[in-house]
Design a protein around this motif. Structure first.
Motif, PDB file in Angstrom:
ATOM      1  N   GLU A 266      19.841  15.759  52.575  1.00 21.01           N
ATOM      2  CA  GLU A 266      19.202  16.800  53.403  1.00 21.01           C
ATOM      3  C   GLU A 266      18.745  16.105  54.673  1.00 21.01           C
ATOM      4  OE1 GLU A 266      16.489  19.446  55.208  1.00 21.01           O
ATOM      5  OE2 GLU A 266      15.994  17.420  54.570  1.00 21.01           O
ATOM      6  N   GLU A 267      19.013  16.716  55.813  1.00 22.77           N
ATOM      7  CA  GLU A 267      18.891  15.940  57.049  1.00 22.77           C
ATOM      8  C   GLU A 267      17.492  15.384  57.311  1.00 22.77           C
ATOM      9  OE1 GLU A 267      20.128  18.267  60.355  1.00 22.77           O
ATOM     10  OE2 GLU A 267      18.569  19.766  60.137  1.00 22.77           O
ATOM     11  N   THR A 268      16.444  16.158  57.029  1.00 28.80           N
ATOM     12  CA  THR A 268      15.114  15.634  57.353  1.00 28.80           C
ATOM     13  C   THR A 268      14.673  14.563  56.360  1.00 28.80           C
ATOM     14  OG1 THR A 268      14.002  17.418  56.146  1.00 28.80           O
ATOM     15  CG2 THR A 268      14.423  17.780  58.493  1.00 28.80           C
ATOM     16  N   ALA A 269      15.073  14.729  55.106  1.00 29.07           N
ATOM     17  CA  ALA A 269      14.770  13.688  54.117  1.00 29.07           C
ATOM     18  C   ALA A 269      15.524  12.411  54.477  1.00 29.07           C
ATOM     19  CB  ALA A 269      15.147  14.157  52.716  1.00 29.07           C
ATOM     20  N   MET A 270      16.743  12.603  55.010  1.00 27.64           N
ATOM     21  CA  MET A 270      17.520  11.438  55.445  1.00 27.64           C
ATOM     22  C   MET A 270      16.775  10.697  56.561  1.00 27.64           C
ATOM     23  SD  MET A 270      21.300  11.347  57.165  1.00 27.64           S
ATOM     24  CE  MET A 270      20.738  11.748  58.788  1.00 27.64           C
ATOM     25  N   LEU A 271      16.202  11.452  57.492  1.00 26.82           N
ATOM     26  CA  LEU A 271      15.469  10.803  58.584  1.00 26.82           C
ATOM     27  C   LEU A 271      14.284  10.003  58.032  1.00 26.82           C
ATOM     28  CD1 LEU A 271      15.384  13.660  61.273  1.00 26.82           C
ATOM     29  CD2 LEU A 271      16.892  11.672  61.179  1.00 26.82           C
ATOM     30  N   GLU A 272      13.565  10.610  57.078  1.00 25.23           N
ATOM     31  CA  GLU A 272      12.440   9.900  56.464  1.00 25.23           C
ATOM     32  C   GLU A 272      12.924   8.601  55.831  1.00 25.23           C
ATOM     33  OE1 GLU A 272       8.855  11.140  55.845  1.00 25.23           O
ATOM     34  OE2 GLU A 272       9.523  11.996  57.737  1.00 25.23           O
ATOM     35  N   SER A 273      14.046   8.706  55.121  1.00 26.45           N
ATOM     36  CA  SER A 273      14.592   7.535  54.426  1.00 26.45           C
ATOM     37  C   SER A 273      14.998   6.455  55.432  1.00 26.45           C
ATOM     38  CB  SER A 273      15.781   7.959  53.569  1.00 26.45           C
ATOM     39  OG  SER A 273      16.382   6.823  52.983  1.00 26.45           O
ATOM     40  N   ILE A 274      15.627   6.872  56.526  1.00 26.59           N
ATOM     41  CA  ILE A 274      16.024   5.879  57.540  1.00 26.59           C
ATOM     42  C   ILE A 274      14.783   5.218  58.134  1.00 26.59           C
ATOM     43  CG2 ILE A 274      17.143   5.541  59.792  1.00 26.59           C
ATOM     44  CD1 ILE A 274      19.018   7.863  59.087  1.00 26.59           C
ATOM     45  N   GLU A 275      13.720   6.000  58.264  1.00 22.50           N
ATOM     46  CA  GLU A 275      12.477   5.439  58.808  1.00 22.50           C
ATOM     47  C   GLU A 275      11.773   4.531  57.804  1.00 22.50           C
ATOM     48  OE1 GLU A 275       9.948   8.525  60.345  1.00 22.50           O
ATOM     49  OE2 GLU A 275      11.442   9.198  61.794  1.00 22.50           O
ATOM     50  N   PRO A 285      10.106  24.126  62.170  1.00 19.13           N
ATOM     51  CA  PRO A 285      10.143  23.148  63.246  1.00 19.13           C
ATOM     52  C   PRO A 285       9.175  21.992  63.014  1.00 19.13           C
ATOM     53  CG  PRO A 285       8.912  25.109  63.914  1.00 19.13           C
ATOM     54  CD  PRO A 285       9.458  25.371  62.559  1.00 19.13           C
ATOM     55  N   PRO A 286       9.277  20.927  63.792  1.00 19.62           N
ATOM     56  CA  PRO A 286      10.227  20.700  64.882  1.00 19.62           C
ATOM     57  C   PRO A 286      11.646  20.417  64.373  1.00 19.62           C
ATOM     58  CG  PRO A 286       8.924  18.741  64.506  1.00 19.62           C
ATOM     59  CD  PRO A 286       8.384  19.782  63.593  1.00 19.62           C
ATOM     60  N   LEU A 287      12.618  20.858  65.132  1.00 18.82           N
ATOM     61  CA  LEU A 287      14.008  20.561  64.799  1.00 18.82           C
ATOM     62  C   LEU A 287      14.293  19.095  65.068  1.00 18.82           C
ATOM     63  CD1 LEU A 287      15.714  23.606  66.529  1.00 18.82           C
ATOM     64  CD2 LEU A 287      15.417  23.256  64.066  1.00 18.82           C
ATOM     65  N   PRO A 288      15.120  18.474  64.241  1.00 22.77           N
ATOM     66  CA  PRO A 288      15.479  17.069  64.488  1.00 22.77           C
ATOM     67  C   PRO A 288      16.108  16.876  65.868  1.00 22.77           C
ATOM     68  CG  PRO A 288      16.156  17.718  62.292  1.00 22.77           C
ATOM     69  CD  PRO A 288      15.686  18.967  62.975  1.00 22.77           C
ATOM     70  N   ALA A 289      16.762  17.911  66.374  1.00 23.14           N
ATOM     71  CA  ALA A 289      17.383  17.780  67.698  1.00 23.14           C
ATOM     72  C   ALA A 289      16.316  17.542  68.779  1.00 23.14           C
ATOM     73  CB  ALA A 289      18.190  19.033  68.019  1.00 23.14           C
ATOM     74  N   ILE A 290      15.091  17.955  68.490  1.00 24.99           N
ATOM     75  CA  ILE A 290      14.011  17.759  69.467  1.00 24.99           C
ATOM     76  C   ILE A 290      13.086  16.622  69.037  1.00 24.99           C
ATOM     77  CG2 ILE A 290      12.000  18.885  70.517  1.00 24.99           C
ATOM     78  CD1 ILE A 290      13.789  21.514  70.276  1.00 24.99           C
ATOM     79  N   GLU A 291      12.693  16.617  67.778  1.00 24.04           N
ATOM     80  CA  GLU A 291      11.885  15.521  67.234  1.00 24.04           C
ATOM     81  C   GLU A 291      12.531  15.083  65.937  1.00 24.04           C
ATOM     82  OE1 GLU A 291       7.583  15.895  66.685  1.00 24.04           O
ATOM     83  OE2 GLU A 291       7.596  17.244  68.405  1.00 24.04           O
ATOM     84  N   GLY A 292      13.404  14.111  66.026  1.00 23.31           N
ATOM     85  CA  GLY A 292      14.135  13.678  64.837  1.00 23.31           C
ATOM     86  C   GLY A 292      13.721  12.298  64.382  1.00 23.31           C
ATOM     87  N   LEU A 293      14.689  11.384  64.410  1.00 23.74           N
ATOM     88  CA  LEU A 293      14.419  10.033  63.933  1.00 23.74           C
ATOM     89  C   LEU A 293      13.337   9.361  64.790  1.00 23.74           C
ATOM     90  CD1 LEU A 293      15.364   7.932  61.864  1.00 23.74           C
ATOM     91  CD2 LEU A 293      17.008   7.124  63.549  1.00 23.74           C
ATOM     92  N   PHE A 294      12.333   8.829  64.137  1.00 22.88           N
ATOM     93  CA  PHE A 294      11.189   8.195  64.816  1.00 22.88           C
ATOM     94  C   PHE A 294      10.622   9.116  65.902  1.00 22.88           C
ATOM     95  CE2 PHE A 294      13.797   4.548  63.335  1.00 22.88           C
ATOM     96  CZ  PHE A 294      12.903   4.039  62.408  1.00 22.88           C
ATOM     97  N   GLY A 295      10.711  10.429  65.647  1.00 25.79           N
ATOM     98  CA  GLY A 295      10.143  11.394  66.582  1.00 25.79           C
ATOM     99  C   GLY A 295      10.977  11.639  67.823  1.00 25.79           C
TER     100      GLY A 295
END
Lengths: 507, 997
Positions: A266-275, A285-295
């Motif tokens: 799931e894309e947001t969980a993936m971002l958390e994991s990458i972080e 919101p916020p959408l990852p396209a606006i505030e995604g990886l490391f914000g």
């Protein structure tokens, strides 16, 4: 003389390495190319020889049959019980429309020369000559939608990221291919990794990102190894780095390895994991396209989406959108698996029917028993009955039929399947893989499995079926992400399409 | 009596100014952009059900009870995570939403106790009732109802059976406290809150209580709530520990205090707390409390309980007799920074009006007196420039000689969150304090200087800024005295002030100083926060001026995110100083020599005030040993433990004839006392405390005083018995008198405080609601004054006999001399003072980790346990002074700040050696000779060496002496001192003194 013995994990899992070793043992002078798989998995290990007459295929080859191939002079296309003729003329393959998978199985995955010879880097070169707007317009115009499952138009997502003003933006490739019955991401990375790198590079140039990350699951060690080598080759070839192919753009890619959690796809969980955090879903919101990886603004696309981009840029939006139906344009890489005679990759334009996919390509069940159910779109996808075989395989038609395309996995079951057990499995899968953040998913999945169990045991069946449907509504409408939100899909489709499996003790 | 109710808006307020109008259930509502729909709804009076959201934490969106529908949008998003938008139409009620909420609640109830230990406190049952269901249709399945309680923390329990995994505790630990002690273990149904795999007590948890506060169920509960029961009334009051001054709701059940809950509306803490304020209040009702007055003729006699009247007359007779025999200057008083402004004001009034002298000093003498002097000289007043909230706007934070995570934990949390949001941190400290590197925080620079070299480092930083052209000219030109700047600029540019020249003494690499200086000067908003590591030095006042210079030269004064901010040690240090507790100053920092100021009090009090400064605390001790000073009233301070050079203090106390101690407990000082007047705890007081941001907070009585009297009443009784009648009906009356006589307090009244919650002084006609930020347009003194800050190494140097430098500090769980915290369960964390030393120093002496060591200086020795750590560099050792058994101040010396006599606690040359036994075994040295004369010589020479002056330093030295010394000290300087012991500047200054007199 080049002999192709797939190095793809699926081929290796049934002895491709032994086949390659056996060939070398007999003739050490042969150049063996470990290509990707052509996707006809029932033919693996599919050995090809490069002859004056083109590539000739033999399969399925085992280490034990290698001597007999030599005996039959397979190096010159000699006849043999395993001979399949020219690879290009195998109907199962020839009738497909390979766009995303055009080079998979054909080229040496780590030969940049092979890659260029087969049309590689044409898309990126074209992109480098264009403005950001023009690239994004091309992608939007092509109709390319997110192949991870959500089907969101890729160009629009890119545009949102491009319009942000952040200095740091990211391209995240979701290669956490966790759906059961799916393997296209893996096969593409193993068979044609440069395509993914090229797609990510084009995305980066389009939105102004300088850093790419591929989130790749630990269960794919071979894909990790191939992609890592491909990235290193791309760096050494002045493709990745401070100046992409001599341009003003800087872009590099690193791989982050997932740790075995389904929900990290799931894309947001993936971002958390990458972080480096727990893989827990974020609220949008916020959408990852606006505030995604490391914000920071982040493009998140699936492997197949990004790997299709080079073709779109190379051949133009018009060529791509000429395929498909309605709003489902281009081709889809279907993955056919389960109890099926001829499983593997079938890339076809959207609009092929389920029947064509299963009967024409799949050739019915492997067990030869009557086919009863097909699950489309992974473990959270719907179970279809044979009565729904005329359904057109495209985003909209599948939704209309109470299902979804998902990542394009199609899993077949024969008449021994009990759909109540399958429904229970869906809930159990959710209970096991839920991140545990939202209540409907965290507690609901366990209660769902328990309630279906009561139905199976014949305990207060009607009451429990009502409760189960109520739970499905709460999970569908109340869950934070698609994990909990889609778990009811296999459950409800099973109940609707296979009501006889939910009669409890009276069944 | 009722409960104070604070509504929970679910998500924090938006910081946006742009307004958005939307419709919720048909009601038009206008709120700032980015407000959540949940918050907007509650503003409109619509309470959307919720469990995982609370307005101290960012929206999380996990409980799914707060779902809503928005016209034209798909689905049922959570209202906590969905921001408002113009023209949006929101429905919070529909059949569909009702079905989802009931469905979710059924799931909660299927894994939750039918009845909770905390009853109505559990929001699960509350919300369930609200949405109309009480049971779940699910058959008994897998649950977590068998999990064991974690009762390891002394103050709260963790009962996982009641936990709904809403993550509020985990998020509070992360977003509010910043400790990251809590996490969620496992995933899916097995996801559980965990103190990171161990019990709470073994975890990183600092017991701040934020998780308990955040928990919507009985999973995290104060133990007192379970033993005493639900509170029935609450009173808003102020914590009596450090200078942060947190506001709390004291929640009572009948006469019993159930718990202290931090107030969201509290200006200083905004709903946060630390282990001391939140939990460590049990001392107030400890059985050691003395509640009856006691007297004795000699300190070797046993105490005798007597009536208040007898105790007061015994004390008054003693003091009067001394004055009759030795003159009116032979007695005095010390005020306490632990007491209210009103109590302090009354004590200084008693000394000035009833004792008829100015021998009043305060414990701030030993902590922040250099702040008063340094900021007074440069800015014009003795106060921090900002409110605490300001730190959230800083781009760079410079932290000097302070350890906020231990000493000012609630402010530290704010600072950590600012750093996590991107502020950069520069730490100047000999020790590797937690903020140098802690989860979520890595300091950009740690200037790890040797103790005693602060001024060298601050000068080097300023040198880089001036010589590298980083001066904020606009600010300096517009806001500062040109002449003082030019003079200072020339001084600071001298090569001797360069980082390279000072590297050897400070041991900070020059390049590191240069980088830090550039960083500090390069950002829009840079702030400085400092603690006792700045003031408690022989150059404490110089360092404060150096800090002020640095802020001015970089233009960092007068707006949010900047400023000079002393972190005050005690709850009311700021207030006790404001209240005229200094021998040379009347309330509001007005010098006693000013006839206009005196006239205000002469008229109000009907007396004629002495125009000469009285004695400072160390002067009192010296005079006592000289036989001139014989009677002392000590309000709530344990000078025998807290003041330096214990041998000297004890000898002085022993020499006195009437020592009156007003305190909660018998303490080290009361061992030398003749009268013990039982005091009141903060829970019994009616008054105000002023915190480090000048915020005047109300202290309200929560319970009755067991002594039957308020402290100010006792002071008034004593003054009356001395022949000067004093009486007030209540604290409000005293504040009215303060307001009537002190310009910076003229707008303060209890009524206003009750209305506004708190105000920050100055509060007067110009600023009727107080002043959160100072010096915004002009400095208090008009133009800012740059002061020369020559670096003069302390005389307290490491040498062959005492090769290590000892520096002292505080731990989180204990407080000051420990009188309060040692009488609470906080002892579970820290039961003794420990000596920290570097491995190389330990190896050289054969000292093992955890073994007993003898610590000795030229004035005394003691024994404590050693801890080998890399938190101190080689050559530096560190300890705390919380326990009388170890008596760390037996070691510290009489050396003090040249301008204010603030003791040099932070630098003592020591030696350590393995010891067979411990702890304690303090060895005091015999005090002999004329300590008063020794002090006069040392102080005079120190002033001459340090006085900031470009020419004619003797005039400034003379001025300083007149301003701060008693007449008798000046006389002795002339009469008794061997001039060969004095520096030439002092001798010249003596001539000036003769002329001016």
């Amino acid at each position: 003389m080049r002999v192709f013995v797939p190095g793809d994990s699926a081929a290796v899992s049934i002895g491709a390495n032994d086949v390659a070793a056996a060939i070398t043992r007999i003739d050490p002078s042969l150049v063996i190319v470990r290509n990707g798989s052509r996707g006809a998995l029932w033919l693996e290990t599919l050995v090809e020889v490069e002859t004056d007459n083109g590539r000739i295929a033999y399969g399925p080859v085992t280490a034990e049959s290698v001597q007999s191939l030599f005996d039959a002079d397979f190096l010159h296309g000699g006849s043999h019980p395993l001979a399949l003729g020219k690879t290009d003329e195998i109907k199962w393959l020839a009738s497909q429309e390979r766009v995303t998978f055009a080079r998979v199985g054909v080229i040496d995955p780590l030969s940049i020369q092979d890659y260029r010879q087969h049309g590689g880097l044409v898309g990126l070169t074209a992109a480098l000559a264009q403005s950001s707007d023009s690239i994004i317009n091309e992608v939007t115009e092509s109709g390319l939608r997110g192949r991870g499952g959500a089907g969101f138009p890729a160009g629009i997502k890119w545009k949102t990221v491009a319009q942000t003003t952040s200095v740091q933006k990211y391209i995240c490739c979701n290669a956490d291919e966790g759906d059961s019955g799916t393997f296209a991401d893996r096969m593409l990375i193993e068979g044609d990794p440069f395509t993914l790198i090229e797609g990510m590079t084009i995305a980066a140039i389009a939105v102004g990102a300088s850093q790419g990350i591929v989130y790749l699951r630990s269960e794919y060690p071979h894909a990790i190894e191939i992609l890592q080598k491909a990235i290193e080759i791309a760096r050494a070839s002045d493709w990745l780095g401070n100046s992409v192919l001599g341009s003003v753009h800087a872009f590099d890619i690193q791989i982050r390895i997932g740790a075995g959690s389904y929900v990290c796809g799931e894309e947001t969980a993936m971002l958390e994991s990458i972080e480096g955090k727990r893989g827990v879903v974020r609220a949008k919101p916020p959408l990852p396209a606006i505030e995604g990886l490391f914000g920071q603004p982040t493009v998140i696309n699936n492997v197949l989406t990004l790997s299709t981009v080079p073709m779109v840029l190379a051949q133009g939006a018009a060529a791509y959108k000429a395929r498909g139906v309605g709003r489902s344009l281009g081709t889809q890489v279907f993955q056919l698996g389960g109890n099926i005679a001829r499983g593997g990759i079938i890339e076809k334009s959207f609009g092929i029917t389920l029947r064509e996919l299963i009967e024409t390509y799949g050739g019915g069940t492997l067990s030869s028993r009557p086919l009863r159910a097909v699950q489309i779109g992974g473990p959270l996808g719907a179970y279809f009955s044979t009565e729904q075989f005329e359904t057109s395989m495209d985003y909209e038609s599948l939704i209309a039929a109470g299902g979804m395309l998902g990542h394009g996995g199609v899993v077949v079951f024969d008449d021994t399947v009990d759909l109540a057990v399958q429904a229970k499995f869906a809930m159990e899968f959710c209970a096991l893989e839920s991140c545990g953040k939202c209540t409907p998913c965290r507690i609901g999945s366990t209660r769902g499995a328990e309630t279906i169990d009561l139905i199976i045991q014949g305990v207060r069946v009607d009451e429990n079926k009502k409760l189960l449907l109520d739970l499905c509504e709460v999970m569908t409408d109340g869950s934070l992400c698609a994990m909990g939100g889609l778990t009811p899909m296999p459950v409800k489709s099973a109940m609707v399409n296979f009501p006889s499996d939910f009669l409890g003790a009276t069944k | 009596m009722t409960m104070v109710f604070e509504p929970d808006f679910g998500t924090p307020a938006s910081e946006k100014t742009q307004l958005v109008t939307l419709e919720i259930d048909g009601n038009a509502i206008t709120v700032p952009a980015d407000t959540s729909i949940m918050r907007a709804a509650l503003v409109a009076g619509i309470d959307i059900p919720k469990l995982c959201s609370t307005d101290r934490l960012k929206a999380f969106g996990s409980c799914r009870l707060c779902v809503i529908q928005v016209d034209g949008r798909n689905g049922t998003p959570s209202s906590c995570t969905t921001p408002v938008a113009d023209g949006m139409k929101v429905s919070t009620q529909s059949e569909k939403l009702d079905r989802i909420r009931r469905g979710v609640m059924e799931l909660y109830l299927s894994d939750h106790p039918a009845e909770c230990a905390t009853g109505d406190e559990c929001e699960v049952h509350g919300v369930a009732k609200k949405i109309g269901i009480t049971t779940s249709r699910y058959a008994q399945g897998q649950t977590h109802l068998e999990l064991k309680k974690d009762e390891s923390n002394p103050y709260f329990t963790f009962d996982s059976t009641e936990c709904i995994v809403c993550n509020r505790c985990v998020r509070a630990c992360d977003e509010v406290q910043g400790t990251f002690a809590l996490t969620i273990e496992n995933r899916g149904f097995e996801a559980r809150v965990s103190s990171s795999g161990t019990s709470f007590i073994e975890s990183e948890c600092v017991s701040c209580g934020a998780c308990v506060q955040a928990c919507p169920t009985g999973a995290l509960t104060e133990k007192t709530l379970l033993t005493i029961g639900a509170p029935t009334s609450s009173v808003i009051t102020t914590c009596a520990y450090c200078g942060v001054g947190c506001s709390f709701k004291a929640e009572m059940r009948g006469d019993q205090l159930v718990r202290m809950v931090p107030l969201k509306d509290g200006g200083a803490n905004e709903g946060h707390s630390c282990v001391k304020g939140r939990f460590a209040y049990g001392y107030a009702t400890h059985s050691d409390r003395i509640t009856k007055p006691m007297i004795r003729n000699s300190i070797t006699d046993p105490w005798k309980e007597v009536s208040w009247a007898e105790a007061i007359s015994f004390a008054a007779d003693g003091l009067k007799r001394i004055q009759a025999e030795s003159g009116r200057n032979a007695i005095g008083g010390i005020t306490s920074s632990r007491c209210t402004n009103e109590e302090v004001y009354v004590v200084q009034k008693m000394v000035r009006a009833a004792f008829a002298n100015n021998n009043v000093d305060t414990c701030a003498r030993v902590c922040h007196s250099p702040t008063g002097y340094g900021l007074g000289q440069t800015f014009g007043t003795s106060a921090g420039t900002q409110d605490f909230e300001s730190v959230e706007h800083s781009d760079v934070i410079m932290l000097i000689g302070a350890n906020p995570t231990s000493a000012h934990p609630v402010f530290a949390s704010r600072m950590k969150q600012a750093i996590r949001k991107g502020a950069q941190l520069i730490v100047i400290d000999p020790r590797v304090i937690a903020l140098v590197r802690t989860p979520g925080v890595v300091a950009a620079h740690h200037l790890q200087l040797m103790p005693g070299t602060n001024v060298a480092v601050i000068n080097a930083l300023a040198h880089v800024i001036v010589t590298e052209g980083l001066v904020k000219r606009d600010f300096v030109d517009a806001r500062c005295e040109e002449k003082s700047f030019k003079d200072w600029e020339a001084f600071i540019s001298l090569p001797e002030n360069s980082p390279e020249a000072l590297e050897e003494s400070s041991r900070v690499p020059a390049q590191e100083i240069r980088k830090a200086a550039r960083l500090f000067a390069s950002v829009p908003n840079a702030s400085i926060y400092y603690g006792l590591g700045v003031t408690e030095h022989s150059q404490g006042s110089t360092m404060v001026m150096g800090i002020a210079n640095l802020a001015m030269v970089t233009g960092n004064i007068g707006r949010k995110g900047v400023g000079v901010n002393p972190l005050r040690g005690q709850n009311n240090v700021q207030g006790s100083c404001d209240m005229g507790s200094f021998p040379h100053e009347l309330p509001g920092y007005r010098h006693i020599s000013n006839p206009d100021t005196r006239k205000i009090y002469n008229d109000m009090w009907g007396v004629t005030l002495d125009s000469e400064p009285g004695m400072r605390i160390p002067n009192m001790f010296d005079s006592a040993l000289a036989g001139e000073y014989r009677g002392l009233y000590v309000q709530g301070e344990d000078i025998a433990q807290s003041d330096p050079n214990t041998s000297h203090v004890h000898a002085a106390l022993r020499a006195m004839d009437m020592v009156i101690v007003q305190d909660l407990f018998l303490n080290e000082t009361s061992k030398f006392a003749h009268v013990f007047l039982p005091g009141t705890s903060f829970l019994e007081k009616d008054g105000t405390f002023t915190n480090a941001e000048r915020r005047i907070n109300r202290v309200r009585p929560v319970m009755k005083s067991p002594t039957g009297k308020s402290e100010f009443e006792v002071t008034c009784d004593l003054a009356t018995a001395m022949g000067y009648p004093m009486s007030y009906d209540n604290g409000a009356q005293i504040m009215d008198e303060i307001a009537a006589t002190t310009p910076t307090f003229s707008g303060v009244s209890f009524k206003k405080l009750d209305e506004l919650g708190s105000v920050q002084w100055p509060c007067n006609d110009a600023n009727p609601e107080g002043t959160p930020m100072m010096h915004t347009e002009t400095f208090m003194r008009g133009l800012g004054q740059f002061m020369r800050t020559p670096y003069v190494a302390t005389d307290e140097k490491a040498n062959r006999k005492f090769p290590l430098l000892l520096t002292t500090g505080r731990v989180l769980s204990q407080y000051n001399v420990g009188a309060q915290t040692r009488r609470t369960a906080n002892n579970i964390w820290h039961t003794e003072d420990i000596l920290d030393l570097h491995e190389s120093d330990a190896q050289m002496r054969g000292i093992a980790d955890g073994s007993w060591v003898k610590l000795s200086s030229r004035v005394g020795e003691t024994i404590m346990r050693a801890r080998i750590t890399d938190e101190v560099p080689a050559g530096v050792v560190y300890t705390t002074f919380h326990f009388p058994e170890s008596g760390a101040n037996v070691i510290t010396t009489d050396f003090s700040d040249w301008a204010t006599n603030c003791p040099e606690y932070k630098v003592t040359a020591v030696e350590i050696a393995p010891s067979a036994k411990g702890p304690g075994a303090m060895v005091e040295t015999h005090i002999e000779g004329d300590t008063q004369l020794d002090s006069i010589v040392r102080m005079a020479n120190q002033i001459a060496a340090n006085i900031p002056a470009s020419d004619a330093p003797e005039i400034k030295v003379a001025h300083h002496i007149v301003q701060f010394w008693t007449k008798s000290m000046i006389e002795r300087l002339h009469k008794d001192v061997d001039r060969s012991q004095l520096s030439p500047i002092v001798i010249k200054a003596m001539d000036v003194l003769l002329v001016t007199q």
